[in-house]
Design a protein around this motif. Sequence first.
Motif, mmCIF file in Angstrom:
data_model
loop_
_atom_site.group_PDB
_atom_site.id
_atom_site.type_symbol
_atom_site.label_atom_id
_atom_site.label_comp_id
_atom_site.label_asym_id
_atom_site.label_seq_id
_atom_site.Cartn_x
_atom_site.Cartn_y
_atom_site.Cartn_z
ATOM 1 N N CYS A 131 0.844 -1.187 0.000
ATOM 2 C CA CYS A 131 0.000 0.000 0.000
ATOM 3 C C CYS A 131 0.885 1.244 0.000
ATOM 4 C CB CYS A 131 -0.930 -0.003 1.210
ATOM 5 S SG CYS A 131 -0.065 -0.085 2.801
ATOM 6 N N SER A 132 0.249 2.398 -0.074
ATOM 7 C CA SER A 132 0.969 3.671 -0.053
ATOM 8 C C SER A 132 0.747 4.365 1.286
ATOM 9 C CB SER A 132 0.489 4.589 -1.176
ATOM 10 O OG SER A 132 0.880 4.109 -2.439
ATOM 11 N N ILE A 133 1.799 5.035 1.770
ATOM 12 C CA ILE A 133 1.689 5.880 2.961
ATOM 13 C C ILE A 133 2.004 7.302 2.535
ATOM 14 C CG2 ILE A 133 2.593 6.414 5.252
ATOM 15 C CD1 ILE A 133 3.123 3.505 5.713
ATOM 16 N N LEU A 134 1.029 8.197 2.720
ATOM 17 C CA LEU A 134 1.190 9.604 2.362
ATOM 18 C C LEU A 134 1.250 10.431 3.639
ATOM 19 C CD1 LEU A 134 -1.578 9.813 -0.403
ATOM 20 C CD2 LEU A 134 0.837 9.234 -0.710
ATOM 21 N N CYS A 135 2.260 11.277 3.761
ATOM 22 C CA CYS A 135 2.403 12.156 4.922
ATOM 23 C C CYS A 135 2.461 13.600 4.434
ATOM 24 C CB CYS A 135 3.661 11.821 5.714
ATOM 25 S SG CYS A 135 3.688 10.150 6.389
ATOM 26 N N PHE A 136 1.563 14.434 4.952
ATOM 27 C CA PHE A 136 1.494 15.834 4.543
ATOM 28 C C PHE A 136 1.787 16.744 5.731
ATOM 29 C CE2 PHE A 136 -1.631 13.355 2.164
ATOM 30 C CZ PHE A 136 -1.258 13.606 0.848
#
Length: 353
Positions: A62-67
Motif C-alpha cells: 500500500c501507499s503511505i502519504l504524509c502531509f
Amino acid sequence: MYASHRDACILSRYSWHISTSLNAFYIGAGLSDCVIAYRPLGKANYDFAAEVMQFARSAAPCSILCFDVSKFFDTLDHRLLKLRLKTLLGVSEIPLDWYKVFRFVTRFSWIDQEQLKKHPVFGLRLRVRSPAPIATISEVRDAGIPIKQNTNAYGIPQGTPISSALSNLYLMDFDTAVHSFCSAAGAMYRRYSDDILVVCKASEATSIETFVKSRMATEKLVINDAKTERRIFDPAKPENSQYLGFHLSPDGAFIRPSSLAKQWRKLRRNLKRIRKVGEAAIAAGKANKIFTKKLRKRFTAVPGRNFSAYARRSAKALKSRKLLRQVRRLEREADAQITAFDSLKTPKGLPPK
C-alpha cells in the motif's frame, strides 16, 4: 508564545469548552480515531504509530502519504475560524464573552523576549526562578520596549492554552471531508495537529493527494510539498515512512535516528558533567565516590519516566525488536560508564577520559 498567568486561566476555561464540544462532534461524526492531537484519548504517540503499522501490514502492499501544512498557526484565517466557532456553539452571533476571547487570540499583542533579555533589570528577572512578574505593562512601555500587535486577518499565537483547541476547531470541516473521502477508498486517515497521514491502496494515492491539497486550499492553507512524503509499504521492497517520531517499515518500526542521537548527546554530556563534579568533590575531600543515582534514574532501564522506559513501551506497542535493540545499546553504554563511576573511590582510580 506565552500568555500572562491571568490570561492563561481565562483561555484555559474557554479551551475546555471548545475541546469538550469538539469531542462530542468527533464521536458523532465518526472522527474520534482520526483526530489524535490535543485530546485526552489515553494513548501515546507509539500507540497511534502501532495502529498505522497494523493497518499498513493488513493492506500491504500500500501507499503511505504524509502531509505537512506550511506555517499552520501563523496562517489560520480569522473569518473561517469565527465561522467554525459559531457552528460549534450553534449560534448566529458569537456571545460577548466568546467574542472577547476570539479577538484576544486573533488581534493578539506580544513582547519580544529578546528585548526583555537585553534590558538590565528585566534580563536579570528572567534568569531568576520567581513567582514575581518579570515586568508590568507600564514598566515595559516606560522602558521603551515595543509592544507589537497582529494586524493581519490571519494567524493565532502558538503555545497559549487555547491555541491547540482552536487549531482542531479550524479543521473540523476538513477532517469530515477527508475522512469521508478516505473511507470511501478504504483508506486510513489520521491528523496530528498539522501532520496528516493517509494509508491507502497505491492506485488511490494520486486522487487522495489531490483531494487533500484541494480541501486544504479551501481552508486557505497550503500543503508543504517539500515535506510531503510518498512511500510504498511493501515487504518485497521495504521503505521507511516517518510518523510521530518513528520510522515505519515492513521490517519493523524504530526510533528516528535524530531523536536517538539526541539521547546519546545527552548521555555523554551528563556523564562528563557528573564526572567533573565528582572529581572535584573527591579532590576536595567532600566525597569518597561519584554519586550516580540520578544518572541511573535517567539513562538506564529502571522503572520510571525516562527515555529508556518510553522506548521499551514503544517497542512493546509496535512489536519491534529493532527498536528494542536501539534502546538496549544506549542502556548498555550508560550502564558501563555509570558502573565505572560507582567503583571509584579516589582521583587515582578514575578511568581515562
